[in-house]
Design a protein around this motif. Sequence first.
Motif, short mmCIF file in Angstrom:
data_model
loop_
_atom_site.label_atom_id
_atom_site.label_comp_id
_atom_site.label_asym_id
_atom_site.label_seq_id
_atom_site.Cartn_x
_atom_site.Cartn_y
_atom_site.Cartn_z
N GLU A 1 75.48 13.50 81.82
CA GLU A 1 75.67 12.34 80.95
C GLU A 1 74.60 12.12 79.90
OE1 GLU A 1 76.32 8.86 83.29
OE2 GLU A 1 77.88 9.82 84.50
N THR A 2 73.40 12.65 80.12
CA THR A 2 72.30 12.34 79.20
C THR A 2 71.45 13.55 78.84
OG1 THR A 2 70.79 11.77 80.99
CG2 THR A 2 72.05 9.96 80.04
N LEU A 3 70.82 13.42 77.70
CA LEU A 3 69.75 14.30 77.27
C LEU A 3 68.51 13.41 77.23
CD1 LEU A 3 68.35 16.75 75.90
CD2 LEU A 3 69.24 15.89 73.72
N MET A 4 67.58 13.66 78.14
CA MET A 4 66.33 12.90 78.16
C MET A 4 65.29 13.71 77.38
SD MET A 4 64.48 10.31 78.95
CE MET A 4 65.40 9.40 80.17
N VAL A 5 64.73 13.11 76.36
CA VAL A 5 63.74 13.76 75.50
C VAL A 5 62.42 13.04 75.68
CG1 VAL A 5 63.11 14.40 73.15
CG2 VAL A 5 65.54 14.30 73.81
N GLU A 6 61.36 13.82 75.96
CA GLU A 6 60.03 13.24 76.08
C GLU A 6 59.06 14.13 75.31
OE1 GLU A 6 57.31 11.10 79.49
OE2 GLU A 6 59.19 12.08 80.06
N ILE A 7 58.33 13.53 74.38
CA ILE A 7 57.40 14.27 73.53
C ILE A 7 56.07 13.53 73.53
CG2 ILE A 7 56.93 15.14 71.20
CD1 ILE A 7 60.06 14.96 70.78
N THR A 8 55.00 14.25 73.83
CA THR A 8 53.66 13.69 73.79
C THR A 8 52.84 14.53 72.83
OG1 THR A 8 53.84 12.97 76.08
CG2 THR A 8 51.63 13.07 75.15
N MET A 9 52.18 13.87 71.88
CA MET A 9 51.37 14.57 70.89
C MET A 9 49.97 13.98 70.82
SD MET A 9 53.18 17.03 69.56
CE MET A 9 52.04 17.45 68.23
N ASP A 10 49.00 14.87 70.59
CA ASP A 10 47.61 14.49 70.36
C ASP A 10 47.11 15.19 69.10
OD1 ASP A 10 46.88 12.82 72.71
OD2 ASP A 10 47.45 14.64 73.80
N HIS A 11 46.07 14.62 68.50
CA HIS A 11 45.38 15.21 67.34
C HIS A 11 46.26 15.27 66.09
CE1 HIS A 11 42.52 16.26 70.43
NE2 HIS A 11 43.42 17.02 71.02
N THR A 12 47.26 14.37 65.99
CA THR A 12 48.01 14.28 64.74
C THR A 12 47.22 13.39 63.78
OG1 THR A 12 49.29 12.29 65.33
CG2 THR A 12 50.21 14.43 66.03
N SER A 13 47.71 13.29 62.56
CA SER A 13 47.08 12.37 61.61
C SER A 13 47.20 10.96 62.16
CB SER A 13 47.76 12.46 60.24
OG SER A 13 47.66 13.75 59.72
N PRO A 14 46.10 10.20 62.22
CA PRO A 14 46.14 8.85 62.79
C PRO A 14 47.00 7.89 61.96
CG PRO A 14 43.87 9.59 62.46
CD PRO A 14 44.76 10.59 61.82
N ASN A 15 47.57 6.91 62.66
CA ASN A 15 48.31 5.82 62.01
C ASN A 15 49.34 6.32 61.01
OD1 ASN A 15 46.63 3.89 63.40
ND2 ASN A 15 45.04 4.41 61.92
N THR A 16 50.06 7.37 61.38
CA THR A 16 51.03 8.01 60.50
C THR A 16 52.36 8.15 61.24
OG1 THR A 16 49.26 9.27 59.41
CG2 THR A 16 51.50 10.12 59.15
N GLN A 17 53.44 7.86 60.54
CA GLN A 17 54.76 8.11 61.12
C GLN A 17 55.03 9.61 61.12
OE1 GLN A 17 59.05 7.36 59.49
NE2 GLN A 17 58.34 5.46 60.45
N HIS A 18 55.54 10.10 62.24
CA HIS A 18 55.78 11.54 62.38
C HIS A 18 57.25 11.83 62.64
CE1 HIS A 18 51.58 12.63 62.22
NE2 HIS A 18 51.33 11.60 63.00
N TRP A 19 57.89 12.43 61.63
CA TRP A 19 59.26 12.89 61.83
C TRP A 19 59.22 14.04 62.82
CZ3 TRP A 19 62.64 13.24 56.82
CH2 TRP A 19 62.76 11.97 56.25
N MET A 20 60.22 14.10 63.69
CA MET A 20 60.32 15.17 64.70
C MET A 20 61.79 15.57 64.81
SD MET A 20 57.99 13.57 67.77
CE MET A 20 59.17 12.27 68.15
N HIS A 21 62.04 16.87 64.92
CA HIS A 21 63.41 17.37 65.01
C HIS A 21 63.41 18.69 65.75
CE1 HIS A 21 62.52 15.74 60.96
NE2 HIS A 21 63.58 15.01 61.20
N PHE A 22 64.61 19.06 66.24
CA PHE A 22 64.73 20.47 66.56
C PHE A 22 65.49 21.14 65.44
CE2 PHE A 22 68.45 19.60 69.62
CZ PHE A 22 69.40 20.38 68.97
#
Length: 186
Positions: A32-53
């Motif tokens: 029934e579901t696709l559970m997506v979990e993403i953890t990121m470190d060391h990205t540009s601070p205080n920035t929105q991050h687009w993510m896709h496959f």
Amino acid sequence: MVKKYVAAITSLNGDKIGTHPTGEATFTVDDETLMVEITMDHTSPNTQHWMHFHGFPDGKDAQPATIAQDTNGDGYVDLAETEPVSGTTMVPFNDKPEKMDIPTDTYPTSDANGHFHYKKEVPLAEISHKFKEVFNDDDLHLEKRVIYIHGVPESMELPDTIQGAVGKYDQHTTLPIAVGKIKSAD
């Protein structure tokens, strides 16, 4: 039957953007579901991050881009340069992945330390239906995809040679900063 996929996410363009993002993505699929979990470190601070496959609609196995894809020699691998090895942008990891609306302002924003955590339960029937509508296939084929994390601050100086504007969003939003190959964990 539950299937699990993982991706170790590593830096792309790190030497140019001044930070080397790292992280992990997990994808858990049941009936029934696709559970997506993403953890990121060391990205540009205080920035929105687009993510896709990203991937190829014809079923070809997508691979992560490397500096070898910098075909214009500007020292950056931009969104357009990822396409020959990674394919096209397919599914966004924003507030509603099942809608497959890529250009939105509903992606995660990193904290002051460049960290963020994203977790979303996606209705499998909805995402499969939309995926079939757009790519003529109702199987996401996660094992043939790569995940990209995008985005640097608007204040960062970038050369005009970087391609990747999407509507009102410029190359600051679409510049790939990290990538990982999605692999079966089973």
